[in-house]
Each structure stands twice: as C-alpha cells, then as structure tokens.
Write an enzyme that holds these catalytic residues in place. Sequence first.
Site, short mmCIF file in Angstrom:
data_model
loop_
_atom_site.label_atom_id
_atom_site.label_comp_id
_atom_site.label_asym_id
_atom_site.label_seq_id
_atom_site.Cartn_x
_atom_site.Cartn_y
_atom_site.Cartn_z
N LYS A 37 25.29 109.25 81.22
CA LYS A 37 26.89 108.96 80.37
C LYS A 37 27.65 107.41 80.56
O LYS A 37 27.08 106.91 80.14
CB LYS A 37 27.86 109.68 81.36
CG LYS A 37 27.53 108.84 82.84
CD LYS A 37 28.04 109.35 83.90
CE LYS A 37 28.31 108.79 85.42
NZ LYS A 37 28.56 110.00 86.62
N TYR A 257 44.05 78.39 79.33
CA TYR A 257 45.42 79.10 79.55
C TYR A 257 46.21 78.96 81.15
O TYR A 257 45.22 78.61 82.17
CB TYR A 257 45.36 80.88 79.24
CG TYR A 257 45.24 80.63 77.87
CD1 TYR A 257 46.25 80.60 77.24
CD2 TYR A 257 44.95 81.53 77.51
CE1 TYR A 257 46.07 80.99 75.98
CE2 TYR A 257 44.31 81.96 76.55
CZ TYR A 257 45.02 81.49 75.35
OH TYR A 257 45.22 81.32 73.67
C1 LIG Z 1 27.47 109.12 87.55
C2 LIG Z 1 26.82 110.15 88.32
C3 LIG Z 1 25.60 110.24 88.67
C4 LIG Z 1 24.92 108.89 88.76
O1 LIG Z 1 25.14 108.18 89.13
P1 LIG Z 1 24.69 106.80 90.39
O2 LIG Z 1 25.62 105.94 91.16
O3 LIG Z 1 24.81 105.92 88.11
O4 LIG Z 1 22.97 106.58 90.09
C5 LIG Z 1 24.69 111.05 89.28
N1 LIG Z 1 24.99 112.40 89.86
C6 LIG Z 1 27.39 112.44 89.14
C7 LIG Z 1 27.41 114.15 89.51
C8 LIG Z 1 27.60 111.42 88.24
O5 LIG Z 1 28.46 111.86 88.45
#
Ligand SMILES: *Cc1c(COP(=O)(O)O)cnc(C)c1O
Length: 362
Positions: A37, A257
């Site tokens: 994702k 800055y």
């Molecule tokens: C993003 C997500 C994961 C992966 O999590 P990590 O901490 O990056 O391993 C697993 N399960 C769900 C439902 C998620 O939303």
Amino acid sequence: MARPAKAIINLSAIQRNYSYARGLGQQHGGKTVMVIKANAYGHGATEIAQFMDKTVDMFGVASIDEAQQLRAHGVCAPILLMEGCFDQSEWAQAQVAVTDVVVHNQLQLDQLSMLNTAQPLSIWLKVDTGMHRLGFSLTEAQTALAQLNSLAQVKQVILMTHLADADNGNSDITQQQLSTFKALCELPVDGISIANSASLLFWPDARAHWNRPGLMLYGVSPRTSQQQVTSDLQAAMTLQSQVIALRTIQAGESVGYNCRWTAQKNTVVATVAMGYGDGYPRNASNGTPVMLHGKRVPLIGRVSMDMLTIDVTDVANVAVGDTVELWGKSLSVSEVASHCDSNSYEMLTRLAERVKKQFITD
Ligand SMILES: *Cc1c(COP(=O)(O)O)cnc(C)c1O
C-alpha cells in the site's frame, strides 16, 4: 543537469527480505501477503510488484485504485484489498481487480450480498480484538461469519485481526488480543491472519496461515533499537543527493532560516540538494545524522524546501558534487526519524514525487 536528489531502490534486497519474512511464517505453515500500500511505503509499488509478481503469495493494497494500477501494469498475483470496498460500486471493480477483500463492518457485508455471483471472492472477516479502528466485535463476528457462509458471492473466509502494540515487547494488550482472538479461531474458517511486521518478528503466537508484513520487507525494523533484527533485514532504499555548495563561517555566524544554528567555532558548511519539498522532514533537529564519505556528520540549521546544511568541518577533502546519503544501508531511516519527531513509516511514505527513483538489483 537533473536534480541530484534520488532514491535508489534495491529490488534484490526486497526479495531477500520477503524470503526472510516468509521463512518466519513458514515455520508455522503460513503464507505471506506482501503489503505494498501507499506506493509500497514510498518505494514504488508498480516496479516492485512487477519484480515480485512470480514470487509472492499475495499483494496487499489499501484501495481499489492501488490494485487497478498494478493490474494495468500486468501484475497477476492475488491481491488483498485491506480496508475493503468504500462503496457499493467498488465491489464490481473488486471482482475484476482483486481476489481477496476485507469485510470489516455490516455495511460492507450488506453490499457484498447484493453483488452478482459470477466471480466469487475470498473474504477476510476482520475482527476488532482491541485496536478499535476497524472490525466486527467478537459477538458480531459469529453472526457475520454465518451470513458470509450463506452467500454465493463468497468463495472462502479468512478470519483476521490486527495488533495495536506488537512493536512493544512487553505489551499486555498484545497478549490480550491474541488470547481473545484464539477463542474465535475455533470457528470453522478457511484460514487465520494476525501478523504485520512487528507481530511476525516478535510474537511467534501471532504467526498463522497468512501473515501480512509491510515495513520489514523494505528492510526497516519496526523497533528502532533492534540491531539484531535489523541485521537480518536489508535496507531497500538509499536516499541520496549531492553537495552543491561549500563555505566556511566564523564563530558567531548562523546558518539558514531563523538562524536556528550558530557556529561556536569556525565551521565548514556544506549545502545539500535535499529539502522538505523532497519529503525530508522540515523539523529535523540540529544534529540529525547524515552520511558523507562514509562518516556521520550533523545536520545544522533549519531544513529548507530544496536544501539542507551539514557541518563537514571534520571531513577531509569535501567537494561540490560529493554524494550524501540521507538514509539507507549505513544509516537507518528509523534512526533519522528519531531526530525528526517521526517514524520510519511516515518518513518513507512522504518521500515526494520529484525524487527520482532508480531501481537496481544486485
Ligand atoms: C499496513 C498493514 C499491514 C502491514 O503493517 P507493517 O507494520 O508495515 O508490517 C498489515 N496489516 C494491515 C491490516 C495493514 O493495514
């Protein structure tokens, strides 16, 4: 010349990290969803999915358009839609783009029951065991499961939950969530899924038929101070740029800055083409480490949109054009994040579009 800020993505490292994650899960007969994702946590979902398409058991995405993008680029592996469909119209799209869909509330379940039955889907029934973000309550879950089992739109059901505090080794809530969920697992389902990266690495009881690692596949430990685990994982991204200017300032003179940093002695300042417009955090504090010539040097002064400044007084022979590493193999993104009131997830996903990615294998 093009802007020198770039992210080098090592696809081989991702492949090795996936094998490592899968090895942990396989001790328990498990398969492994590769979570990609948010553009694969900023690493480039399309390129990574194409490279890993034949290797993975399944990909995990957060929305239907993320899945459609992968399909448009020829990705064939099963895909899990991890928050499910956001409205009725997405269900028909899901039948085309993905194989597996999370159902976390009654609204989604009702929408599913109205879908045509031509292309049955694997449904991941999400149960809220303590995270209190998504999922059916324990009592609702049994009714939902009965309803799912009666639907022709449903090919099989995986029971899933998500742990809120798995990166914490002494977490009571994790124990509670695991035992709560265990009671439910007596129900007749086609599989169980609990673990994200932290759970897979640190909570063997969370390993099940399907594991869902994300962060660790990119070579980053969910625990900042986990040297041992970090050594089993290989950082997939190296964020680098170049020195574009050098000057020596006198004691009492300031940099950048709002004059946030003032020299106590004569200081050689290198200006690097990397700023918050690239996704490097503006609130990185004085002293945030940066790699130059294999040495750690401190960031000094406020990060600007396109540039940041480092103190290179103690490094010999620095020249304009020298490569600077902001994070990667020799400096973990988690460590940099700890100087920026952030964490590795946020740092990686907010890498800006204008930072060119270069994909390599080794
Ligand atoms: C993003 C997500 C994961 C992966 O999590 P990590 O901490 O990056 O391993 C697993 N399960 C769900 C439902 C998620 O939303």
